[in-house]
Design a protein around this motif. Structure first.
Motif, mmCIF file in Angstrom:
data_model
loop_
_atom_site.group_PDB
_atom_site.id
_atom_site.type_symbol
_atom_site.label_atom_id
_atom_site.label_comp_id
_atom_site.label_asym_id
_atom_site.label_seq_id
_atom_site.Cartn_x
_atom_site.Cartn_y
_atom_site.Cartn_z
ATOM 1 N N UNK A 78 -58.248 16.814 131.736
ATOM 2 C CA UNK A 78 -57.524 18.304 131.866
ATOM 3 C C UNK A 78 -55.968 18.230 132.255
ATOM 4 N N UNK A 79 -55.559 17.694 133.396
ATOM 5 C CA UNK A 79 -54.229 17.535 133.941
ATOM 6 C C UNK A 79 -53.250 16.370 134.459
ATOM 7 N N UNK A 80 -54.176 15.477 133.709
ATOM 8 C CA UNK A 80 -53.688 13.927 133.883
ATOM 9 C C UNK A 80 -54.291 13.186 132.781
ATOM 10 N N UNK A 81 -53.541 11.882 132.807
ATOM 11 C CA UNK A 81 -54.144 10.803 131.910
ATOM 12 C C UNK A 81 -54.319 9.801 133.067
ATOM 13 N N UNK A 82 -55.326 8.568 132.235
ATOM 14 C CA UNK A 82 -55.240 7.360 132.966
ATOM 15 C C UNK A 82 -55.143 6.446 131.691
ATOM 16 N N UNK A 83 -54.546 5.198 132.228
ATOM 17 C CA UNK A 83 -53.957 4.182 131.258
ATOM 18 C C UNK A 83 -54.580 2.685 131.344
ATOM 19 N N UNK A 84 -54.809 2.048 130.462
ATOM 20 C CA UNK A 84 -55.176 0.795 130.421
ATOM 21 C C UNK A 84 -54.171 -0.027 129.159
ATOM 22 N N UNK A 85 -53.568 -1.013 130.050
ATOM 23 C CA UNK A 85 -52.634 -1.701 128.996
ATOM 24 C C UNK A 85 -53.268 -3.285 128.763
ATOM 25 N N UNK A 86 -53.605 -3.471 127.824
ATOM 26 C CA UNK A 86 -54.004 -5.073 127.713
ATOM 27 C C UNK A 86 -53.184 -5.722 126.637
ATOM 28 N N UNK A 87 -52.618 -6.934 127.308
ATOM 29 C CA UNK A 87 -51.521 -7.745 126.465
ATOM 30 C C UNK A 87 -51.450 -9.146 127.070
ATOM 31 N N UNK A 88 -50.779 -9.886 126.417
ATOM 32 C CA UNK A 88 -50.296 -11.218 127.113
ATOM 33 C C UNK A 88 -49.040 -10.979 127.713
ATOM 34 N N UNK A 89 -48.584 -11.892 128.667
ATOM 35 C CA UNK A 89 -47.339 -11.729 129.280
ATOM 36 C C UNK A 89 -46.174 -12.050 128.219
ATOM 37 N N UNK A 90 -45.278 -11.491 128.463
ATOM 38 C CA UNK A 90 -44.150 -11.596 127.769
ATOM 39 C C UNK A 90 -42.843 -12.164 128.403
ATOM 40 N N UNK A 91 -41.978 -13.078 127.923
ATOM 41 C CA UNK A 91 -40.923 -13.595 128.398
ATOM 42 C C UNK A 91 -39.801 -12.475 128.982
ATOM 43 N N UNK A 92 -39.728 -12.346 130.279
ATOM 44 C CA UNK A 92 -38.751 -11.463 131.098
ATOM 45 C C UNK A 92 -39.437 -10.189 131.371
ATOM 46 N N UNK A 93 -41.057 -10.038 131.202
ATOM 47 C CA UNK A 93 -41.800 -9.067 131.557
ATOM 48 C C UNK A 93 -41.682 -8.539 132.810
ATOM 49 N N UNK A 94 -41.455 -7.439 133.420
ATOM 50 C CA UNK A 94 -41.684 -7.079 134.745
ATOM 51 C C UNK A 94 -41.890 -5.409 134.791
ATOM 52 N N UNK A 95 -42.315 -5.063 135.824
ATOM 53 C CA UNK A 95 -42.627 -3.579 136.140
ATOM 54 C C UNK A 95 -43.543 -3.277 137.173
ATOM 55 N N UNK A 96 -44.133 -2.188 137.148
ATOM 56 C CA UNK A 96 -45.215 -1.607 138.048
ATOM 57 C C UNK A 96 -46.182 -2.634 138.463
ATOM 58 N N UNK A 97 -46.669 -3.451 137.371
ATOM 59 C CA UNK A 97 -47.769 -4.460 137.791
ATOM 60 C C UNK A 97 -47.385 -5.990 137.775
ATOM 61 N N UNK A 98 -46.076 -6.015 138.028
ATOM 62 C CA UNK A 98 -45.505 -7.359 138.520
ATOM 63 C C UNK A 98 -44.802 -7.946 137.368
ATOM 64 N N UNK A 99 -44.310 -9.341 137.545
ATOM 65 C CA UNK A 99 -43.844 -10.021 136.507
ATOM 66 C C UNK A 99 -44.564 -11.207 135.849
ATOM 67 N N UNK A 100 -45.868 -11.349 136.223
ATOM 68 C CA UNK A 100 -46.852 -12.272 135.816
ATOM 69 C C UNK A 100 -46.358 -13.811 135.853
ATOM 70 N N UNK A 101 -45.798 -13.910 136.897
ATOM 71 C CA UNK A 101 -45.159 -15.416 137.260
ATOM 72 C C UNK A 101 -46.490 -16.243 138.028
#
Length: 121
Positions: A78-101
């Motif tokens: 009703x007043x928010x969303x939840x999110x799930x992202x599924x993917x392989x690490x990409x070169x240079x990827x960084x953000x809220x979930x870390x940098x996958x190193x």
């Protein structure tokens, strides 16, 4: 991102949001949308929830499949969303979930902010 080839996909909550492609409403009801050759968007009541505590509520889930093996599921409440992202690490990827190193020690909030700042790159 560039993987949307200049397009914009937005998914809002149920109360005051909508699902839109390039700022045009899509999927006002359950169904499927072909996202201009970059993937598909399916809206239905199927799937596993990020927050099991929401299991007693009616499901409204947007399943986004993008080229390159990226899967995004957006649970609309009703007043928010939840999110799930599924993917392989990409070169240079960084953000809220870390940098996958493989080093969780550099995935603290302070370390991420030092690398990328407060905004979304």
């Amino acid at each position: 991102g560039a993987f949307l080839h200049g397009h914009t996909l937005k998914v809002g909550c149920m109360e005051n949001g909508q699902i839109s492609w390039d700022n045009q409403p899509i999927l006002g009801t359950f169904g499927t949308f072909d996202a201009a050759g970059v993937g598909t968007v399916v809206y239905n009541d199927q799937g596993d929830l990020v927050d099991a505590a929401m299991g007693h509520l009616e499901k409204h889930i947007v399943h986004i499949t993008l080229n390159g093996g990226i899967q995004i599921e957006v649970m609309r409440w009703s007043n928010h969303i939840n999110l799930r992202i599924t993917m392989s690490a990409r070169p240079g990827q960084d953000g809220h979930c870390g940098n996958f190193n493989g080093n969780p020690g550099d995935d603290t909030q302070d370390a991420i902010r030092a690398r990328i700042g407060l905004g979304v790159p």
